[in-house]
Design a protein around this motif. Structure first.
Motif: not given
Length: 611
Positions: A81-94
């Motif tokens: 469900p988190l993968a389908l949320s906007r601006h949710a990613t495992s690539k960077i921490d921001g």
């Protein structure tokens, strides 16, 4: 009476917050332009997950079905469900948007695809149960168990069904399929150690469109094999290895010989830290590297990867991530141009093998022709006796006058000269073509084109050695520009002065031209400066002045070289061959055409049905 503007309303506009579904559909318009864009985002996600094999299945050009299967690390049921949320990613921490080391990082692709189509994600992490989740036009369903080996399967059906107006702007199924294949080829060249397949599953039996297995070995060996599989053996055989490092920038890959040029830029593949990009500055640098060896209507072929610290390049310029911005654009461009020119110069007189293949193709008979089996290939006893009789010495040979035939001039040369790359000159035919014999075949040289390149290179060396002579203008020419254009031009004044063009500010947006390169003679400064400005605006640099001076030297070389129709002595022809072997870029003339054709003995024998 003019009509009222449609943007003006008598009522005060009200600011309102858009709902999540509308936001995702708007974002999808930026991220997903066509089915190929969706494939690009999904395959890049698979690569970021560490996949080593990626399979893509499509139907109806990707409009009806796109399925991407990978063997990456997978996702848990809680992740879906988190993968389908906007601006949710495992690539960077921001925390640092300039330290991006992955393909994806925005967290927009999956929710955008779910907003305009029917998206299903099935995934499994090693040691855990598999799970699946679906979203249709932005409406998410609960997570449910699913059976799957380790990895992820993303299935997108009915792309743009939620925004049917977008379907009207898509091209034919064939064109969309070709675009998907092109995306997959670029990613396959970026990741040689990963295997890719593309299968068309619309109606009837599945049809394999593209397949490449993971390549083993070091970087260059793996890339060379991948290039041969994706772009063809001809490209790999005629490509020069590029490996240059300077000031923390490293350029790696392969660039084709000038005589292997193409009619379009379709064979240009550029990467930054492994990411496929379409950057105008890099494309301009690639063109500049071949500027002296290609005509305007030909395009170089290359697969080049620029590796640098992520802090020195901004990939967060556009949602599609195809454009980048360099912190030191001048250094990057200089590295690409110098690396290409050095590699081309190091190739010496070498020309592409396709030149010889095209020549052999012109010699070959019509399709369906089979070599005749001559009697000499299966001689009888009487034929052998007659053959021996004919080989006996004849006091009056029937071919005595052959050497004096007007169409060809036959010369003698030392047998040792055949060991040279371009061999020993044996004849001159029609006062234009030199025939040389090598240890493994023969070489046909265009004497005018070859000597033209030799003279041209000599003139450039003389110019560079003595410096570019300047001609001071008795009355400086004043060119009026906008203040911004004048400032941009004056920023490049130092580089232009090195090429013999001296400019100074003249107040406001005016620029005064004080000196011009003497070799150009009388020129109109205003058009030249505006052309240079166009180049600076497009690529950040300009080779316009250098190109104009080289064009003049090229014309001088053309008029000063051996003309067609001139008879040459044996020592002159052999001297020309030796000079070609010692001169860089002598495999092509000043206009990019080959100066010689080499035919191997085995190929010649096949032409006559002897093999």
């Amino acid at each position: 009476m003019t009509a009222a503007s449609p943007k003006i309303s008598p009522a005060r506009p009200v600011i309102r917050q858009l709902d999540e579904a509308a936001i995702n559909r708007i974002a999808a318009g930026e991220v997903v332009e066509r089915p190929a864009s969706a494939v690009k985002e999904l395959v890049e996600n698979a690569l970021d997950a560490g996949a080593r094999r990626i399979a893509v299945d499509i139907a109806d050009g990707g409009k009806v079905l796109i399925r991407v299967t990978d063997d990456g690390c997978g996702m848990t049921a809680a992740d879906l469900p988190l993968a389908l949320s906007r601006h949710a990613t495992s690539k960077i921490d921001g925390s640092d948007l300039l330290d991006i080391r992955s393909f994806g990082f925005r967290g927009e692709a999956l929710p955008s695809l779910g907003a305009v189509g029917r998206l299903t994600i099935t995934s499994r992490v090693a040691g855990e149960e598999g799970a699946s989740i679906s979203v249709t036009a932005g409406r998410m369903e609960p997570v449910r168990p699913a059976a799957l080996s380790v990895g992820t399967v993303v299935e997108l059906r009915d792309l743009f069904f939620a925004t049917p107006a977008r379907l009207k702007f898509l091209r034919t199924d064939r064109a969309e399929t070709q675009a998907i294949a092109e995306v997959l080829k670029r990613l396959a060249l970026a990741e040689p150690e990963v295997g890719f397949t593309l299968t068309y599953v619309s109606g009837g039996e599945p049809r394999l469109l593209f397949r490449t297995e993971p390549e083993a070995g070091d970087l260059f060996d793996a890339l060379h094999r991948r290039v041969a599989r994706v772009l063809g053996a001809d490209f790999a055989e005629n490509a020069l290895r590029i490996e240059v490092e300077r000031e923390g920038l490293r350029l790696q890959g392969y660039a084709a010989l000038p005589t292997y040029s193409r009619g379009s830029s379709a064979a240009q593949f550029l990467f930054v830290n492994g990411r496929p990009v379409l950057d105008r500055m890099l494309l301009g640098a690639l063109r500049a590297g071949y500027m002296d060896v290609l005509s305007r209507d030909r395009h170089p072929a290359a697969v080049l990867n620029l590796i640098c610290d992520p802090q020195r390049v901004d990939v967060n310029v556009h949602p599609a991530k195809a454009e980048v911005r360099f912190r030191e654009a001048g250094e990057v461009r200089g590295l690409v141009v110098s690396a290409l020119r050095h590699a081309l110069a190091g190739a010496g007189h070498r020309a592409s093998t396709t030149v010889a293949e095209e020549t052999l193709g012109a010699f070959r008979p019509e399709p369906g022709w089979t070599p005749r089996v001559y009697q000499m290939d299966r001689p009888s006893a009487s034929a052998i006796c007659r053959s021996l009789a004919f080989q006996a010495p004849d006091p009056q040979p029937a071919m005595a006058g052959l050497a004096e035939a007007p169409a060809a001039r036959f010369e003698e040369a030392a047998p040792s000269a055949e060991q040279n790359p371009l061999g020993a000159a044996r004849a001159q035919i029609h006062e234009n073509w030199i025939i040389a014999q090598t240890a493994t075949g023969m070489v046909i040289v265009d004497q005018h084109a070859a000597h033209e390149r030799l003279v041209y290179e000599k003139l450039k060396r003389q110019r560079d050695g003595a410096g570019i002579a300047r001609q001071a203008l008795l009355i400086p020419e004043i060119v009026d520009l906008s203040p911004s254009d004048a400032a941009r031009l004056l920023d490049a004044a130092g580089d232009l002065a090195a090429l013999g063009l001296v400019i100074e500010p003249f107040g406001g947006g005016a620029v005064a031209v004080r000196e011009v390169p003497a070799i150009l003679g009388r020129i109109e400064a205003a058009p030249l400066l505006r052309d240079i400005l166009d180049d600076l605006g497009e690529t950040g640099a300009s080779d316009r002045l250098q190109a104009r001076m080289d064009a003049i030297l090229s014309r001088m070389a053309c008029h000063g070289s051996v003309r067609s129709g001139r008879q040459m002595r044996a020592e002159e022809m052999n001297a020309l061959l030796r000079e070609m072997e010692a001169t860089p870029l002598s495999g092509q003339c000043n206009h990019g055409r080959p100066t010689y054709v080499e035919l191997k003995l085995a190929d010649i024998e096949r032409l006559f049905g002897r093999r």
